[in-house]
Design an enzyme around this catalytic site. Sequence first.
Site, PDB file in Angstrom:
ATOM      1  N   GLU A  41      52.332  31.389  41.978  1.00  0.00           N
ATOM      2  CA  GLU A  41      50.539  31.465  41.339  1.00  0.00           C
ATOM      3  C   GLU A  41      50.119  32.800  41.326  1.00  0.00           C
ATOM      4  OE1 GLU A  41      49.517  28.547  44.533  1.00  0.00           O
ATOM      5  OE2 GLU A  41      50.428  26.729  43.486  1.00  0.00           O
ATOM      6  N   PRO A  42      50.222  33.514  40.578  1.00  0.00           N
ATOM      7  CA  PRO A  42      49.785  34.888  40.572  1.00  0.00           C
ATOM      8  C   PRO A  42      48.519  34.434  39.565  1.00  0.00           C
ATOM      9  CG  PRO A  42      51.122  34.560  38.109  1.00  0.00           C
ATOM     10  CD  PRO A  42      51.820  33.597  39.891  1.00  0.00           C
ATOM     11  N   GLY A  43      47.493  35.095  40.517  1.00  0.00           N
ATOM     12  CA  GLY A  43      46.038  35.099  39.162  1.00  0.00           C
ATOM     13  C   GLY A  43      45.617  36.332  38.639  1.00  0.00           C
ATOM     14  N   ARG A  44      45.173  37.310  39.766  1.00  0.00           N
ATOM     15  CA  ARG A  44      44.946  38.876  39.578  1.00  0.00           C
ATOM     16  C   ARG A  44      45.733  39.651  39.343  1.00  0.00           C
ATOM     17  NH1 ARG A  44      41.351  41.016  43.542  1.00  0.00           N
ATOM     18  NH2 ARG A  44      41.608  39.247  44.830  1.00  0.00           N
ATOM     19  N   CYS A 103      16.427  41.912  42.261  1.00  0.00           N
ATOM     20  CA  CYS A 103      15.577  42.427  43.627  1.00  0.00           C
ATOM     21  C   CYS A 103      16.604  41.800  44.720  1.00  0.00           C
ATOM     22  CB  CYS A 103      14.325  42.174  43.483  1.00  0.00           C
ATOM     23  SG  CYS A 103      13.620  42.211  41.631  1.00  0.00           S
ATOM     24  N   GLU A 104      17.711  43.016  44.469  1.00  0.00           N
ATOM     25  CA  GLU A 104      18.262  43.060  46.530  1.00  0.00           C
ATOM     26  C   GLU A 104      18.779  43.942  46.330  1.00  0.00           C
ATOM     27  OE1 GLU A 104      20.789  39.789  47.838  1.00  0.00           O
ATOM     28  OE2 GLU A 104      19.483  38.580  46.802  1.00  0.00           O
ATOM     29  N   GLY A 128      49.057  36.705  45.210  1.00  0.00           N
ATOM     30  CA  GLY A 128      48.686  37.347  45.960  1.00  0.00           C
ATOM     31  C   GLY A 128      49.170  39.347  45.272  1.00  0.00           C
TER      32      GLY A 128
END
Length: 427
Positions: A280-283, A351-352, A241
């Site tokens: 648990e690093p990710g980003r 198409c949004e 996190g």
Amino acid sequence: MHHFAYRDGSLHAEGVDLRRIAAEVGTPVYVYSTATIERHYKLFAAAMKKAAGKAHVFYAMKANGNLGVLKTLGALGAGIDTVSEGEVRKALAAGIPPEKIVFSGVGKSEQELRFAVETGIYQVNIESESELDLLSKVASSLGKRQEAVFRVNPDIGAGGHAKITTGSSENKFGVSFEEVGRLYSRAANMPGVRIMGLAVHIGSQIREIDAFEAAYSKMVALVGDLKGEGHRVDRLDLGGGLGIPYDIPKTFDYGPGLIEAYAEMVGRVTKGLDVELGFEPGRLIVGNAGLLLTRVLHLNPRPTKQFLVVDAAMNDLVRPAMYEAYHEIWPVAEPAIGSPEIAYDVVGPICESGDTFTTGRALPQLKQNDLVAFMTAGAYGASMSSTYNQRLLVAEVMVKGDDYAVTRPRQSYEELIGTDRLPGWFA
């Protein structure tokens, strides 16, 4: 730091000109820097080892599950944090040993738990009493005792957005702080589980240390209480996190300040605890290591604004639509000093109206067919991509020095349509 910089008037990934990748692979395409991934992992792992001694780093592959990324981190000694059977299988395919794989997630099925136990993974993070019962049943039927920890919800939530806050009592994750003592006692006597400790994860994209310290202090006290009752507590998984900067200048250097502050806090809070710590690093590892390269399709001026339509869309990078996320946008052709700027609404072809990357962003004046890069797109970019509007899954490229490799080819239309099956009554 990241390894994206202008050279001879063009943006490069390490030693590779992004114009070359666009010409040879096409756009949109994700581009990852091996040197950046390696630097961030080494910086984090060294800081945790210095702070804790007995520390294990499990990369959270939900951030980016590309095989090239996993293989790169595995070669550095990283373990992998997974949240599905598919992620476990992909980690194994990347050569990660089972004893370095953690299985997290709030909704593991019987099939997924069976596969994890059969595989012999390091640890299951249990998130409910019913999951505890199911894991013991599955492991017992296989004649095994699966090592596991309880993920505890400390009722301390934090994160860069409500949708990525996970530690509040209002969130779905983990067992309650009030129940963990009873569950720990139950687990200690169950035939299919060897309970090893506790885990916590309070959210994602957290840039302040205080919330971590409050949650970790509660967990350390809980470890002490459980040990005082005679329980074995060998592991404390502190999750991930830790956040990254998204508003990066072109001279950005991702220095060690925040990581070192975090490591100092961890060492201070857990001093004398005598447990193995997990992270648990990710980003943190891959976010600044990737960009999404895209091409300007059209300019659509209006009386009050200027739309810039690119060939990337929300199915390729959903973060702005889902989280109101900010990404720097850099032209691939280096702008001249003093170049005029225009306020653009940068949008995709879907198409949004939600297919909008930014509104009113001041950028150097751009024209049709110019290349631009969405920076800090290495995490939760390709891993959250889809085929919405029947668009082809985006390609991925890894760069290492002066070389690059396509690590996920762009999907073909035959592959896209071939995933469907007509009902038999049309035969």
